[in-house]
Design an enzyme around this catalytic site. Sequence first.
Site, short mmCIF file in Angstrom:
data_model
loop_
_atom_site.label_atom_id
_atom_site.label_comp_id
_atom_site.label_asym_id
_atom_site.label_seq_id
_atom_site.Cartn_x
_atom_site.Cartn_y
_atom_site.Cartn_z
CE LYS A 13 -1.99 -0.89 3.94
NZ LYS A 13 -1.24 -2.08 4.40
NE ARG A 87 -3.60 -1.16 10.43
CZ ARG A 87 -2.57 -0.53 9.87
NH1 ARG A 87 -2.68 0.73 9.51
NH2 ARG A 87 -1.44 -1.16 9.65
NE ARG A 126 7.89 -2.21 5.64
CZ ARG A 126 6.57 -2.11 5.81
NH1 ARG A 126 5.78 -1.84 4.79
NH2 ARG A 126 6.04 -2.30 7.00
NE ARG A 159 6.84 0.17 9.83
CZ ARG A 159 5.60 0.10 9.35
NH1 ARG A 159 5.33 0.62 8.16
NH2 ARG A 159 4.64 -0.47 10.03
NE ARG A 170 3.08 -4.28 11.59
CZ ARG A 170 3.97 -4.06 10.62
NH1 ARG A 170 5.17 -4.62 10.68
NH2 ARG A 170 3.68 -3.30 9.61
#
Length: 214
Positions: A13, A87, A126, A159, A170
């Site tokens: 996203k 969400r 990432r 992160r 998550r």
Amino acid sequence: MNIILIGAPGSGKGTQSRMFIEKYNFVQLSTGDLLRAAIAQKTELGLMAQSYMDQGKLVPDEVMIGLVDGYMTSQAGKSVIFDGFPRTVAQADSLNAMLNKRASKIDKVVYFKINPQILVKRLTGRRTCSKCGEIYHIETKPSSKGHLCEKCGGSLTQRPDDREEVISERLAQFEKSTGPTIEFYRKNGSLAEIDSEQDPEVVFKQITKILDLA
Ligand code: AMP
């Protein structure tokens, strides 16, 4: 035009939002980015949100709704890409109310479908530029400048919630809370699905077509 990008963490996203704001006249509302900025500035919101984020839990709805309402006021009249919000069904209901109040609406919700097994690899690899937010991956999209961003020279960081221990929580939160939110938009007829395992350029073209922007 207002659009929502909805999908599991790591489904792409953020990458697509960045591609869209580069090419089209949208502003990006990434609630995750707003919260990370609040943490960096050590604001009251940041201090409160951090404990939830570190554990991979969702920040309470009322906090998120207040944050988004404030953002919408500051961006009045602009086309928004919602990235990471709503969400939960409560957030989706409130977003409808916020938009109604401003004589606006959601035009399309794009659901980024992806095999959950791919997500862990995507998330652990990432890396994000601490200065401009550009997103890299140590294997699939490494920076040609090593630990520095190709675009601005900022340092690339991982992160804290992209560690394996937090990722599973998550993903569980996504199933539990965001799954019903996706069904909410499917029922009201605004949902379009894309296969987000494809190359980002292909995904970008498909979304452009869904939104009739091509
Ligand atoms: P993201 O950058 O979208 O992956 O969000 C990172 C973290 O911020 C999430 O795991 C949540 O802890 C928090 N967060 C971001 N957006 C929301 C939201 N709409 N509702 C609740 N928590 C959120």
